[in-house]
Design an enzyme around this catalytic site. Structure first.
Site, short mmCIF file in Angstrom:
data_model
loop_
_atom_site.label_atom_id
_atom_site.label_comp_id
_atom_site.label_asym_id
_atom_site.label_seq_id
_atom_site.Cartn_x
_atom_site.Cartn_y
_atom_site.Cartn_z
N ASP A 34 -2.43 -1.35 -5.65
CA ASP A 34 -2.95 0.00 -4.67
C ASP A 34 -3.74 0.58 -5.90
O ASP A 34 -3.52 1.05 -6.87
CB ASP A 34 -1.65 0.16 -3.83
CG ASP A 34 -1.32 1.99 -3.65
OD1 ASP A 34 -3.19 1.83 -3.19
OD2 ASP A 34 -0.75 2.30 -3.26
N SER A 83 0.88 -1.04 0.38
CA SER A 83 0.25 0.23 0.26
C SER A 83 0.60 1.22 -0.41
O SER A 83 1.89 1.32 0.54
CB SER A 83 -1.10 -0.13 1.27
OG SER A 83 -2.37 -0.15 1.09
N CYS A 84 0.23 2.02 -0.04
CA CYS A 84 1.28 3.51 -0.15
C CYS A 84 1.85 3.64 1.01
O CYS A 84 0.83 3.50 2.04
CB CYS A 84 -0.14 4.78 -0.72
SG CYS A 84 0.79 6.70 0.19
N PRO A 85 2.83 4.27 0.94
CA PRO A 85 3.86 4.78 -0.37
C PRO A 85 4.69 3.36 -1.02
O PRO A 85 5.66 3.81 -1.79
CB PRO A 85 4.64 5.98 0.16
CG PRO A 85 5.08 5.42 1.87
CD PRO A 85 3.58 4.92 2.01
N MET A 86 4.06 1.96 -0.08
CA MET A 86 5.57 1.27 -0.38
C MET A 86 5.67 1.20 -2.07
O MET A 86 6.89 0.93 -2.73
CB MET A 86 5.75 -0.02 0.37
CG MET A 86 5.94 0.25 1.67
SD MET A 86 7.38 1.29 2.01
CE MET A 86 7.50 0.91 4.04
#
Lengths: 75, 211
Positions: free
Chosen positions: A39, A12-15
């Site tokens: 995502d 998920s954000c920011p990964m």
């Protein structure tokens, strides 16, 4: 040039963007990378990342349960 | 996948339209560079633009809560991943996130001992700013985040370290709260500094945040 694939599904954000930035460091100029992500923020974020970093977004497509972005390293 | 999004192909078409529109506007601006004096036309990497501004995010982390720490490290890692320099300045309650639960300071004053007791010892002990409910709220948000595969604040901090995000610890807060450097987490670029360093870093950068 050969094409690499980065599977960032399950992140998920920011990964997804963090993983993309890391992977992009290993590419040489002109090399292409396919990034997979499930995502919902990814289509907009990958566009923003390419614009900010000066890399070229060739396409973003929606597959069955994820997005697929194709990027060409320019910077 | 969340349910709130509209048809992605329609969204993409709309975005492509917006991009084309912006490109057309950019082309008009570039065709008349004298119209906006000092406007940097090239935005490449961390190079200094015409205005003297650096591609840098400077962030004050004042709050000692889990939700604020997640926001701070999410923005920090996204910025670093986008090629920007990132400097985080931890002060006051923000120090809770920098405390290492395995370390304890020596020779504390009474006030120092009080802060040691009251200030959460590390990210795992951070409360939520709202709905904490004696720690149940923080546990709940961690479990929801895990279920949604959102990175934990600990994972975000590890990513920040990997991406070269700099952490600055405010010396004045440390003195006030009786926190020693020997109590802080092991982080590759952790530095102790004062407000003048923040001002110097922030004034030359493009983005400044207070969290």
């Amino acid at each position: 040039m050969s094409q690499k694939t980065l599977d960032a599904r399950g992140k998920s954000c920011p990964m997804p963007i963090v993983a993309l930035a890391k992977e992009a460091r290993t590419l040489s100029k002109g090399q292409e990378l396919v990034v997979l992500s499930d995502d919902e923020a990814f289509p907009n974020d990958v566009r923003a990342w390419c614009s900010k970093t000066g890399n070229h977004l060739l396409s973003v497509d929606k597959a069955e349960d994820h997005y697929r972005a194709q990027i060409r390293k320019e910077a | 996948m969340s349910s709130h999004s509209a048809d992605p192909s329609a969204q993409i078409a709309e975005l492509q339209k917006q991009v084309a529109d912006l490109q057309a506007r950019l082309a008009r601006v570039e065709a008349t560079p004298s119209a906006i004096p000092g406007l940097p036309l090239a935005t490449s990497g961390t190079a200094q633009a015409g205005s003297g501004q650096v591609e840098r995010v400077s962030m004050v982390v004042f709050s000692g809560t889990l939700d604020h720490a997640i926001a701070a490290f999410t923005i920090a890692t996204a910025a670093a991943a986008s090629g920007m320099e990132v400097e985080m300045f931890f002060t006051f309650w923000g120090f809770a996130a920098l405390r290492d639960p395995k370390k304890s300071g020596q020779g504390k004053t009474l006030i120092g001992k009080m802060f040691s007791w009251m200030l959460p010892r590390g990210t795992r002990k951070l409360p939520l700013s709202q709905w904490n409910m004696g720690g149940a709220g923080a546990k709940m948000i961690r479990s929801i985040m895990q279920g949604r595969k959102v990175a934990s604040v600990e994972e975000l901090m590890a990513a920040a370290a990997d991406l070269g995000v700099v952490i600055n610890a405010c010396e004045m807060s440390m003195g006030l709260m009786g926190i020693g450097q020997d109590e802080l987490i092991d982080y590759p670029t952790l530095k102790v500094c004062g407000a003048a360093t923040f001002i110097e870093r922030a004034s030359a950068g493009k983005v400044t945040l207070f969290i």
